[in-house]
Each structure stands twice: as structure tokens, then as C-alpha cells.
Design an enzyme around this catalytic site. Structure first.
Site, PDB file in Angstrom:
ATOM      1  CD  GLU A 192      -1.867  -2.324   1.243  1.00 38.80           C
ATOM      2  OE1 GLU A 192      -0.762  -2.668   1.704  1.00 38.80           O
ATOM      3  OE2 GLU A 192      -2.743  -3.155   0.918  1.00 38.80           O
ATOM      4  CG  HIS A 261      -9.083  -6.496   8.415  1.00 42.27           C
ATOM      5  ND1 HIS A 261      -9.027  -7.685   7.734  1.00 42.27           N
ATOM      6  CD2 HIS A 261      -7.814  -6.034   8.442  1.00 42.27           C
ATOM      7  CE1 HIS A 261      -7.782  -7.937   7.373  1.00 42.27           C
ATOM      8  NE2 HIS A 261      -7.026  -6.951   7.798  1.00 42.27           N
TER       9      HIS A 261
END
Lengths: 458, 410
Positions: A192, A261
Site C-alpha cells: 500500500e 479490519h
């Protein structure tokens, strides 16, 4: 509401100045940033710009007037539909006020705010009335927004993990690889931080990247590139190099994906100067806002929600429409309480409003849609009517989007409040995995109802 | 079977510390001209040895020798010498200005002037550098006005970035100098992304990324190499190995693993190791890498081997962690002296002309400094206006910032 334009201070120590020249006349329409007048002191001359838009209703201080005190009303700006006859200035508003004795010990910077008040809420419709609507999921709306913008502008491209061959981990990019090919729909290696840096560089290099994060939880790794580079470089380079780009993906809790998450980043990104932040609820807003985000010359953080992806809404059946940033949507008008939310929080807000109606409580529900810029004018206008406010979001309480809204209401509408504002947020714990615990950790419709009953003393 | 042992933590340490005699016997330096110059189209796996030697052109006598001697004309070389001299004199003036309180902070290039000055001469207009702290030679060699650089260092009313950045964080889109980031290494993937954008758009510009030996430890460096390796855009990945990351010697970022250049091998990238104090070698390597990029052959890694002869910044005193004499003992010598010797050997330069040039350049730098100081310095004169403070946060100024600007009196 007519807005007074006050004599500005050119420096923190300035107390008075000469209104050298008016560059507008009564009846002129001005918009934010237009030069209104030239102001002079013994040290400098400055052009004075409009903050708000409107019509110059009345010029209160003639040009050439010397020794005009800072904060003296010098003109009145009218909103649409107002007439110059309605003008009633709060402080007398004539030039003679400037001849009052000065207050030498009080520097201008400490005097009441020189800038005009916040403008009235924009309640115009997002698309023409009578537009045909069709049912679409948020997922389809997001895909259509990207496809339409990629057809419109060859510099727009999409990159991220699994966006091409797999068509997105949540199938948002369905069909895009087929239509636009592998140079515009790019599967990236799993880094990322790496691919965000790549996209920031590509934006500096003249493209308009859309970066998909599989979820915003993974963007934590890339937050240095988002904040320190994308958001600040236009500023740090003295306006030479900016990053027109969109960071998008699922944000907040899904279901049973645990602590790492399930995080809502609304309050995080909302704090950053240089970033714009959208967090839509409905499919029509998801589409209209994403199209605006892609066209925006600034970096935009676009926070979606996994649970909403499959939800269907009415979407205007138009070839091209956009939803502007900084304009809230009133989903339900009401008189007893204002419920402010955004993103998936709107589910709880709307459910609560339905149930409250059964109990005879008439709630107004506002969907902010974008968090930066934030349409505080709509919140204030509503709170001045209902005198009570509850905010709803899934994120943590310290500090939440709601806590910012509370502070705006306290500063701008304190006298209108009949009860303290309540912020309904997620519990202040990392998200647990077990289904029952997860439900407890998130905000619930019952909590919203309870909060509304508290502020309405029912 | 090998005997089991309790694990021991290996902590790399430099061979010498203050008080010791400088010793660079561990730095293996080939003779100038010894390293082959393969065709730029050679597959990377056939030129791996280039990452373990040092490409050098100027020998001890000041002669340009071997396959990397490019035959730059003497006029270009004289200009290169002047660029390096200007950078060194500029640095010296700014170091003094910092001591005088005219700025809060400065970073000099002492010993590293050849790298950015020579590299810039291999680029074309439109190419973009993503620099780090010691590449101001890119600006000087591209003709960027000294007075603008000084205005930036002084953060005065003439500062092109309006008082928003630390001293030496220059930025010029027109001169191919991207804004410097204080968060190290972020520019590395950005350079690769910029080059990918060029490749997507099909234009012929290339990007040059810059990083120090210490910052190669950042994940940005590795992410950038992944993308460079996968998409092969027109980018040159420069590593300036000046031996020291503030007080941390280069072995801490590198460990025992080969060289910094050799990091490229795991990514299938061609990697050169170059004498960073040799103007001709830097220029030759840069030209080779730009040829590859412009022929769509992909990225090149270049490690420039050099020595940071000064402190990391004005806030650093290197005598606390390395011998004071280490700089003079550095075996690759001084870049200005080496090019000067070469030009004298060519018969186009002399000690007298050098002294005269030094005086001319100093006068030019002093004149620029007077011009900059007439505008202002950090604490006096005309400073950047708070009016500008609210601009460029967004492409268009939002109403709340216009309001805040009015509230502070502008």
C-alpha cells in the site's frame, strides 16, 4: 439573511484605515474571492476580498473615508431574494461610528471576528425535479462513476490490489479492465505504501489516479504518502505541484473481521488541510460524489462501506450528473430534533427517525455526505429550528466527527440549544470478533433513539 | 552436523572512530578506466559485476581514461567546474549566514558537488528530479537563480515557496526539481510513479530519484524498486552513498550485503557503482542510464560512492563520531580539485585562471546574497506575508480560510 461586511484589519495591530476605493457598487453580484475594495493604512494598501457570495445591497462607508475603525460595517451583502430595503444593520452601520474614541489597548486581532457570518444552507436539488430514477446498488454506482469519468478523461486511471483481473476484492471495478485495458486498470504488487507513493508521483506527473485500497485499514501503511505528500505538496511547493487524485475503498466495520479490519477513518482524514473527504451513504451520492472527486484538482479521500455496497437506492437516470462537495442532503424534514450522520451511520439515523415518528417525535435527518468541506450551514439552520441535535457515526468517540459538530453548534448556535448535543459513536474499544460483541461495539439504532429521547426530554 | 550455539546479535560498526587514524583500506578502489562499458541494451544479468566495482574515468594524473571517458568537450567541462565551484562557494556563504543567525539551518554539499552538477548535464528540459538533501547542484547546473535559492534559505519575502519549507527544501517545477520531503525516501516511489505516468502518457520525459545510503532502509525504497522492476518505466534510481547517515555509518543500512547498487539485482535491475567524486564518471554513468531510459529499456540503479566531508547539517558535529582527518584521507579525493587537474592537463585551464574564476564566482555569489538580504533574512527585513499562508492549501481557497485570513488581519 443580509451579511454585514466589516472593515478588515491589515495587520494584528491595525486599528483604523482609509477606505480608498470601492471596486463594486450597490446592486453588483459578487462571489467568494472577488475584490470588493482597496483599503489603505500608513504602511500598506490591500485589496479586500469577498468571503461569501451575494449582492451588494448597500455601501455604508463612502470611498475616500479616512480613519475607518476595524470591524466597522462598511457594506451589506444580500442573499438571493432580499432587498436593500430590508437592511437593518446591527451596529448603526454608518460612517460616523468610525469617529468613536479608539480603544488603544485592544489590538485588532482580539476584537470580534472581522469576517462575515457563515452563509445560508444550500437547499437546491442535486438534479432537476422530475428526473427519471432507476434502482442501482452502491457497488454499481461506484463502478459507473469511474467508467464514466475514465471515458470522459484519458488521464484518469485506476490502480490497486486485485482491481483488474479479479475486478476488485469487492467487485467495484467490474468490467473496467475489459473496457479500458491493463494500462488504465492496474493490478499492483501488495504494498500500500509503495503503490500510494507511485500514484502520488503519477499525479504529480500529470495523471489523475484513482487508488483503490482493498480497505482503508490497509491505507494506514500509506498514510504518510497520503498526508505528508499528497495533501501538503501543493502548499510546500508554493503552488507549483499538486496531486489531483482519489483514494477510495471500504472504510469502517464490515462483519466479523476483527480489530484490524473494522476501523472508521472519517475523523482521521477530516482533520487534514489539503485533503477533501467524502463518505456517501446512498448510491446516487456515491456516484455523484465520486465523479466530483475525480474531477477535483485536490486529493480526495473517498470512504465507502462494505455493507452498503450491495444496498440498492434510486439513482437518477442521467448521462452525467455530479454531487457537489460541502452540500448536505436532508433526508427527512422534522421539527423536534436534528439527527446528523453520514455513511453507514445514516442507516441508524433513518431507522431511529422512523421509530421515533411512531412515538410522535418528528426528527430531521441530515446526511453530511462530505466531511471536508463540511456543510455546517445546513446543520446550524436545522438546529436553529429544532433546538436539539444528535450525531451518529460508527467511529470512536475521542475525537469523533460528532465532537467537531458539537463544537461548531456550541460556537455558532449556543443560544438556540435546549439540550446538550449527544454524540452517538462506536464504543471506545478495538473491534472484537465475536458477533454479539461486535454488535455491542458499534452504534445501534436503539442508542440513537435513546439519545433523541434524552435531548427532547421524552 | 554444525554445533548449536546461543544466538548472538551482530551489530555492524565502522572500523574507526575519533582518535583512530583514518583507514579506508576496506574500500576497494579499481584503477580508473578498468571497468567495462557494456552496451546499454545488455541484459541486466550479463552485467552484474558493475554493481561490485567502481566506474572511474579520471586517473591520478588527471587524464580521462577507459571506456567510460565520453569525450565531453572542454567548454562543457569548464562549465562543470564552474558549477561545482559555485555550489561550494554558495554553501560556504550560507553556512556562515547560518552562524550569523540569518537562517536557522543549512545543509552543505562539501565533497559531493560532482554528483548533482554532472548528473544535471545528462538530463533534458522536462525531465524531473525527485531530490533529497544534497542535490542543489541540479538547480545550479540548470541555471536556477542563486538569489531565489537564498531567498528560500532566508525564508524572506522573495522565497518562491513563501516561507513554507525548511531551508534548502527548494522546489522548482520549471527546473525539474520536485519539492523536497523531510520524511525521508517518500520521493523514491513518487519518482517511479511519475515515470510510470510518462510511460502511460507516452511522452519522452524521464524521472531521476535520489536517496541517501541511510534512507535505503525505508520501505519506500523497496516499494519503489518493486514497481520499477515490474513496470520498467523511464526512471534512474540514484543512491548517494556518502558513507554517513548523520552519525550512523553506511554499514547499518547495508549490513554485510554486497553494495547498495547490488540491491537492484534482486529486482532484476541493472546497477552501476560510480566514483561520485569524478565529474566525468558521474556524467558518463548518467548518460548511459538516460540512454537506457530513452530507449525504453527501463530503470537503472546507480550508486555514487562519495564522502560527506562536512557535517550532516549545521546542527551536527561529526567530530563526535568520526576522525576529523577522515575527509582528507578519503581515497577518491576532491571532485573540484580532480576536474581542475584534468583541465590543466588538457591545457585549457591554469592555477591563475582558477584563482581568477574563484574570485569571479565569489563576487557573483556575494552580489546575489546582497540582493537576497536586501529583501530580508529569517529575522529581519521583509518576511513572507501571512496573506500567503492560507493559499495553496487547496487549489481554490475555501471560504473558511478566507475568513481565517481576515481574522489574522489580511
Amino acid at each position: 439573511m443580509a451579511t454585514e461586511i466589516l472593515m478588515p484589519a491589515l495587520s494584528p495591530t491595525m486599528e483604523e484605515g482609509t477606505l480608498a476605493k470601492w471596486l463594486v457598487k450597490e446592486g453588483d453580484t459578487v462571489s467568494s474571492g472577488d475584490i470588493l475594495a482597496e483599503i489603505e493604512t500608513d504602511k500598506a494598501t490591500m485589496e479586500f476580498e469577498a468571503v461569501d457570495e451575494g449582492t451588494v445591497g448597500k455601501i455604508l462607508v463612502a470611498e475616500g473615508t479616512e480613519a475607518v475603525k476595524v470591524n466597522t460595517p462598511i457594506a451589506v451583502l444580500l442573499d438571493e431574494g432580499e432587498s436593500a430595503d430590508d437592511i437593518e444593520t446591527s451596529s448603526g452601520g454608518d460612517a460616523t461610528k468610525s469617529e468613536q474614541a479608539p480603544e488603544p489597548d485592544k489590538p485588532a486581532a482580539q476584537q470580534p471576528q472581522a469576517a462575515p457570518e457563515i452563509k445560508a444552507a444550500d437547499t437546491s436539488p442535486d438534479w432537476p425535479e422530475g428526473t427519471a430514477m432507476k434502482q442501482q446498488t452502491v457497488r454499481e454506482a461506484l463502478r459507473d462513476a469511474m467508467a464514466e469519468e475514465m471515458r470522459r478523461d484519458g488521464d484518469v486511471y485506476l490502480m490497486g490490489e486485485e482491481v483488474a483481473e479479479y475486478q476488485g476484492a469487492y467487485k467495484i471495478s467490474q468490467g473496467l479492465l475489459d473496457e479500458f485495458g491493463p494500462k488504465r486498470v492496474i493490478d499492483t504488487p501488495i504494498t500500500e505504501h509503495g503503490f500510494t507513493g507511485i500514484a502520488v508521483g503519477a499525479a504529480f506527473g500529470g495523471l489523475k489516479p484513482i487508488v483503490e485500497f482493498m480497505t482503508f485499514n490497509f491505507a494506514m501503511q500509506a498514510i504518510d504518502q497520503i498526508i505528508n505528500s499528497a495533501a501538503k505538496t501543493l502548499y510546500m511547493s508554493g503552488g507549483q505541484m499538486g496531486a489531483p487524485m482519489v483514494f477510495r475503498g471500504a472504510n469502517g466495520a464490515a462483519a466479523r473481521v476483527g480489530a484490524q479490519h473494522s476501523q472508521d477513518y472519517a475523523a482521521w482524514y477530516m482533520q487534514i488541510p489539503g485533503l477533501k473527504v467524502a463518505m456517501p451513504y446512498s448510491a446516487s451520492d456515491a456516484k455523484g460524489l465520486l465523479k466530483s472527486a475525480i474531477r477535483d484538482p485536490n486529493p480526495v479521500v473517498f470512504l465507502e462501506n462494505e455493507i452498503l455496497y450491495g444496498q440498492s437506492f434510486d439513482v437518477p437516470d442521467l448521462d452525467d450528473y455530479t454531487v457537489p462537495f460541502g452540500k448536505a442532503r436532508i433526508w427527512r424534514e422534522g421539527t423536534d430534533v436534528t439527527i446528523v450522520s453520514f455513511g453507514i451511520g445514516m442507516r441508524y439515523a433513518l431507522e431511529a427517525a422512523d421509530k421515533l415518528a411512531d412515538d410522535g417525535i418528528d426528527a430531521e435527518v441530515i446526511d453530511l455526505r462530505t466531511l471536508r468541506p463540511m456543510d455546517t450551514a445546513s446543520i446550524l439552520q436545522s438546529v436553529k429550528k429544532t433546538n436539539r441535535c444528535v450525531t451518529v457515526e460508527e467511529g470512536w468517540p475521542q475525537p469523533s466527527v460528532g465532537s467537531y459538530i458539537s463544537s461548531v453548534i456550541m460556537q455558532e448556535a449556543f443560544d438556540y440549544l435546549d439540550a446538550p448535543v449527544i454524540n452517538c459513536t462506536g464504543k471506545d474499544v478495538p473491534m472484537p470478533y465475536a458477533a454479539n460483541l461486535e454488535k455491542h461495539a458499534l452504534v445501534t439504532t436503539e442508542e440513537v433513539i435513546e439519545a433523541v429521547k434524552k435531548v427532547t426530554y421524552k | 552436523m554444525t554445533e548449536e550455539r546461543a544466538p548472538s546479535l551482530h551489530v555492524p560498526a565502522p572500523s574507526i572512530r575519533p582518535g583512530d587514524d583514518p583507514d579506508f583500506s576496506h574500500v576497494s578502489i579499481p584503477r580508473a578506466g578498468e571497468v567495462d562499458r557494456p552496451d546499454p541494451a545488455t541484459p541486466p544479468e550479463e552485467m552484474r559485476d558493475l554493481a561490485f566495482s567502481i566506474i572511474r574515468v579520471l586517473n591520478r594524473k588527471g587524464e580521462a581514461v577507459g571506456p567510460w571517458a565520453s569525450g565531453l568537450d572542454s567548454e562543457t567541462l569548464l562549465q562543470g567546474l564552474r558549477d561545482m565551484m559555485k555550489l561550494r562557494i554558495y554553501d560556504a556563504r550560507m553556512m556562515t549566514a547560518q552562524r550569523q543567525g540569518k537562517t536557522s539551518f543549512y545543509m552543505q554539499h562539501l565533497g559531493e558537488e560532482a554528483i548533482s552538477c554532472a548528473f544535471q548535464r545528462a538530463l533534458r528540459k522536462g525531465d524531473m528530479n525527485f531530490p533529497t538533501y544534497r542535490q542543489a547542484g541540479l538547480l545550479i547546473a540548470s541555471g536556477y537563480p542563486l538569489v531565489k535559492m537564498m531567498n528560500q534559505v532566508y525564508s524572506n519575502d522573495g522565497d518562491p515557496v513563501r516561507g513554507r519549507q525548511l531551508p534548502v527544501f527548494y522546489s522548482s517545477k520549471e527546473h525539474g526539481f520536485f519539492s523536497i520531503s523531510g520524511n525521508l525516501a517518500t520521493q523514491y516511489p513518487q519518482a517511479v510513479g511519475w515515470a510510470m505516468a510518462a510511460a502511460i502518457k507516452g511522452d519522452k520525459r524521464l524521472a531521476a530519484a535520489w536517496i541517501g545510503d541511510g534512507s535505503t532502509a525505508e520501505s519506500d525504497f523497496h516499494g519503489a524498486l518493486v514497481f520499477a522492476s515490474t513496470y520498467k518505466p523511464p526512471v534512474i534510481l540514484n543512491i548517494v552513498n556518502n558513507q554517513w547517515a548523520i552519525s550512523t555509518f553506511q554499514g547499518i543500512a547495508r549490513g554485510g550485503a554486497g553494495t547498495f547498487a547490488a540491491r537492484g539485482h534482486g529486482f532484476g535491475l541493472p546497477a552501476l557503482r560510480v566514483d561520485g567524486n569524478d565529474y566525468l564518471a558521474v556524467h558518463a554513468a548518467a548518460t548511459w542510464a538516460t540512454e537506457r531510459a530513452r530507449a525504453d529499456l527501463g530503470p537503472t540503479i546507480i550508486e555514487f560512492v562519495t564522502y560527506r566531508a562536512g557535517g550532516h547539517s549545521t546542527s551536527d558535529d561529526p567530530s563526535a563520531y568520526r576522525p576529523k582527518e577522515e575527509g582528507t584521507a578519503w581515497p577518491l579525493g576532491d571532485p573540484i580539485l580532480r576536474l581542475k587537474t584534468h583541465l590543466i592537463a588538457l591545457g585549457v585551464w591554469s592555477e591563475e585562471r582558477h584563482t581568477q574564476a574563484e574570485a569571479e564566482i565569489k563576487a557573483e555569489v556575494v552580489a546575489a546574497q546582497k540582493e537576497a538580504e536586501a529583501i530580508g533574512t529569517l529575522h529581519s527585513g521583509r518576511r513572507p506575508t501571512p496573506r500567503d499562508m492560507f493559499e495553496d492549501v487547496f487549489a481554490e481557497m475555501p471560504p473558511h480560510l478566507i475568513r481565517q485570513r481576515h481574522e489574522v488581519g489580511y
